[in-house]
Write a protein that holds these residues in place. Structure first.
Motif, mmCIF file in Angstrom:
data_model
loop_
_atom_site.group_PDB
_atom_site.id
_atom_site.type_symbol
_atom_site.label_atom_id
_atom_site.label_comp_id
_atom_site.label_asym_id
_atom_site.label_seq_id
_atom_site.Cartn_x
_atom_site.Cartn_y
_atom_site.Cartn_z
ATOM 1 N N ASN A 84 21.036 -1.286 -26.476
ATOM 2 C CA ASN A 84 21.734 -0.769 -26.711
ATOM 3 C C ASN A 84 21.212 0.056 -27.774
ATOM 4 O OD1 ASN A 84 24.391 0.364 -27.941
ATOM 5 N ND2 ASN A 84 24.453 -1.156 -29.763
ATOM 6 N N SER B 266 22.094 1.108 -22.680
ATOM 7 C CA SER B 266 23.801 1.276 -22.509
ATOM 8 C C SER B 266 23.213 1.950 -24.264
ATOM 9 C CB SER B 266 24.505 0.381 -22.589
ATOM 10 O OG SER B 266 25.400 0.694 -22.205
ATOM 11 N N CYS B 267 24.427 2.376 -24.861
ATOM 12 C CA CYS B 267 24.471 2.787 -26.085
ATOM 13 C C CYS B 267 26.170 2.773 -26.101
ATOM 14 C CB CYS B 267 24.162 3.723 -26.046
ATOM 15 S SG CYS B 267 25.162 5.773 -25.256
ATOM 16 N N GLU B 268 26.622 2.733 -27.616
ATOM 17 C CA GLU B 268 28.254 3.335 -28.495
ATOM 18 C C GLU B 268 28.403 4.525 -28.371
ATOM 19 O OE1 GLU B 268 28.973 -0.203 -31.527
ATOM 20 O OE2 GLU B 268 26.656 -0.173 -31.300
ATOM 21 N N THR B 269 29.701 4.867 -27.582
ATOM 22 C CA THR B 269 30.734 6.033 -28.237
ATOM 23 C C THR B 269 31.388 6.011 -28.628
ATOM 24 O OG1 THR B 269 31.752 5.494 -26.032
ATOM 25 C CG2 THR B 269 29.390 6.780 -26.085
ATOM 26 N N ILE C 31 25.592 9.333 -25.569
ATOM 27 C CA ILE C 31 25.238 9.196 -23.926
ATOM 28 C C ILE C 31 23.133 9.870 -23.838
ATOM 29 C CG2 ILE C 31 25.278 9.298 -22.102
ATOM 30 C CD1 ILE C 31 28.585 9.193 -22.371
ATOM 31 N N LEU D 115 20.363 8.214 -23.177
ATOM 32 C CA LEU D 115 20.077 7.204 -21.807
ATOM 33 C C LEU D 115 19.562 8.322 -20.339
ATOM 34 C CD1 LEU D 115 23.532 4.712 -21.667
ATOM 35 C CD2 LEU D 115 21.463 5.240 -22.613
ATOM 36 N N PRO E 188 27.091 3.425 -20.275
ATOM 37 C CA PRO E 188 27.136 3.606 -22.120
ATOM 38 C C PRO E 188 28.283 2.735 -22.255
ATOM 39 C CG PRO E 188 27.770 5.541 -21.103
ATOM 40 C CD PRO E 188 26.645 5.151 -19.938
ATOM 41 N N LYS F 19 32.350 10.042 -19.445
ATOM 42 C CA LYS F 19 31.607 9.490 -19.805
ATOM 43 C C LYS F 19 30.897 10.086 -18.398
ATOM 44 C CE LYS F 19 31.895 6.274 -22.619
ATOM 45 N NZ LYS F 19 32.754 7.389 -23.714
#
Length: 454
Positions: free
Chosen positions: A237, A253-256, A264, A267, A275, A295
């Protein structure tokens, strides 16, 4: 092109979803989300007296909690054998009140050489997570960094083994994995032999420091390999990391949140562009679908996060995975197994003769029948997809090849792995059924000039 040249296109076996319940998910829950990963959201607010809140590898010091995790993972895996059941670990955060005594050679320090804790040394903040007596006694999420030589690095390697071997969690949701939550990515407790602060006026070094992602990288790689060797994945993350890390079989992945899809971008050079959905503002099925399309606008697929209880039926995510990335574009993500898009175009894999099954979703995110036509000729197989506002489609490459004596149009009605139903342009109302004796081995069909398959 950079993704291809650097060899960083990764594989995602299925969807990812969080839970805050010790209950085993239902079959419908797993299938509607196309889950391959099921992760406990966080181990915060451990139910003990006094209340403690864990984020990192501290859980190995709490046997009752480990017993509960082990039981939950075992029950979930018994019901869903293919589901990677795991939990959140923010490796650099370690709850305690003796930070210098615990890992004296690994504690992160700022430019003034002060110890660093997550969220700042704010008692009001920490009172939301720890019992008052613990906050007063100096309990915080102190920040550490691992190297192959320091005590925290050794603890991290040992804890990963414990998680895999003793708890049965062969995958992990690795929060803040590359930066380790260190502000600015630098710790000033030692020098890494490379990094320094330079005065722009005098061009002289004013401070020596260590770049945490650089010194931690050998441990980060070693831990990632432990999970892949166990048959699972490390799912990051945040920042995707350097190419030497993203070439490993990890998932990025990552947070939105709040409709902001800009995170994003971090990534785009990660192993995967997957994400999390928005954790807030998601109230309806339409909200979820709009977030998925948001996304896709940024060349990304979708991991579950903020959908809560709004998903009671399949979505386009049901058709997204498994997916091995090949290229990303605004509105279209291409993979070896399928193409996910919201853009009208002609789709296929150049020179490839595998048939396509198209999954169409209307502007409300509901799956609907389609009339898209697949053409087969000497150049291969391709499908023209025409989409309206808010519509989307997945073009899935089937393990069935089709050869034709002359250019012809076909439409795959459905495919279930054992049986293919297909209509041809010469007999559009006559759906032909083909039984596949060994779907895993693939099959090659021939389409005669009379529109009959053999």
């Amino acid at each position: 092109q950079v993704r291809a040249d650097e060899g960083i296109n990764g594989h995602v076996p299925g969807g990812f979803g969080f839970t805050s319940s010790w209950e085993v998910p239902s079959t419908d829950y797993v299938q509607n989300r196309n889950l391959a990963f099921y992760s406990w959201a966080s181990l915060t607010r451990v139910l003990q007296n006094p209340v403690n809140s864990l984020e990192g590898w501290e859980f190995t010091d709490y046997p009752e909690l480990c017993d509960r995790i082990r039981t939950w993972i075992g029950a979930t895996r018994a019901a869903h054998p293919d589901l990677q059941t795991t939990f959140h670990v923010a490796h650099s955060l370690f709850a305690n009140n003796t930070p210098e005594a615990l890992f004296p050679d690994s504690v992160a320090r700022d430019a003034a050489k002060n110890l660093i804790c997550y969220g700042g040394n704010n008692t009001d903040y920490y009172s939301r997570y720890f019992a008052p007596e613990l906050v007063d006694a100096g309990w915080r999420w102190w920040i550490y960094y691992p190297t192959m030589e320091n005590t925290f690095g050794k603890r991290m390697l040992e804890s990963a083994d414990y998680m895999i071997e003793n708890l049965g969690a062969t995958s992990v949701w690795a929060d803040g994995y590359i930066s380790g939550y260190v502000p600015g990515d630098f710790t000033y407790d030692h020098w890494d032999g490379v990094s320094a602060t330079v005065d722009p006026a005098t061009h002289t070094i004013t401070a020596k420091k260590a770049l945490v992602p650089y010194v931690a990288l050998p441990v980060l790689k070693a831990v990632a390999r432990k999970y892949t060797d166990a048959g699972g994945y490390l799912v990051t993350n945040g920042k995707s990391g350097p190419f030497s890390f993203t070439r490993l079989p990890v998932i990025s992945s990552c947070e939105t949140s709040g409709g902001d899809q800009q995170p994003i971008a971090q990534l785009h050079l990660g192993s995967t562009v997957t994400p999390l959905g928005a954790p807030s503002g998601i109230k309806t099925f339409q909200d979820v679908y709009d977030d998925i399309l948001g996304k896709l606008d940024h060349g990304a697929l979708y991991f579950w996060h903020g959908e809560r209880d709004t998903i009671t039926e399949p979505t386009i995510v049901s058709e997204m995975y498994p997916f091995t990335f090949e290229s990303i574009h605004p509105g279209t993500v291409r993979g070896k197994e399928r193409i996910v898009t919201k853009v009208s175009s002609v789709y296929g894999w150049p020179g490839d003769y595998h048939l396509h099954e198209v999954h169409f979703y209307d502007g409300r995110g509901r799956k609907r029948p389609h009339r898209f036509v697949t053409t087969v000729d000497e150049q291969g197989v391709r499908t023209e997809v025409t989409l309206g506002e808010g519509e989307s489609a997945v073009i899935e490459r089937l393990p069935v090849k089709l050869e034709a004596e002359a250019s012809q149009n076909v439409r795959v009605v459905d495919y279930d792995g054992n049986r293919l139903r297909i209509a041809t342009s010469l007999s559009p109302g006559n759906v032909q059924v083909v039984a596949l004796s060994d779907p895993n081995a693939g099959a090659t069909l021939k389409l005669g000039g009379d529109g009959v398959l053999s």
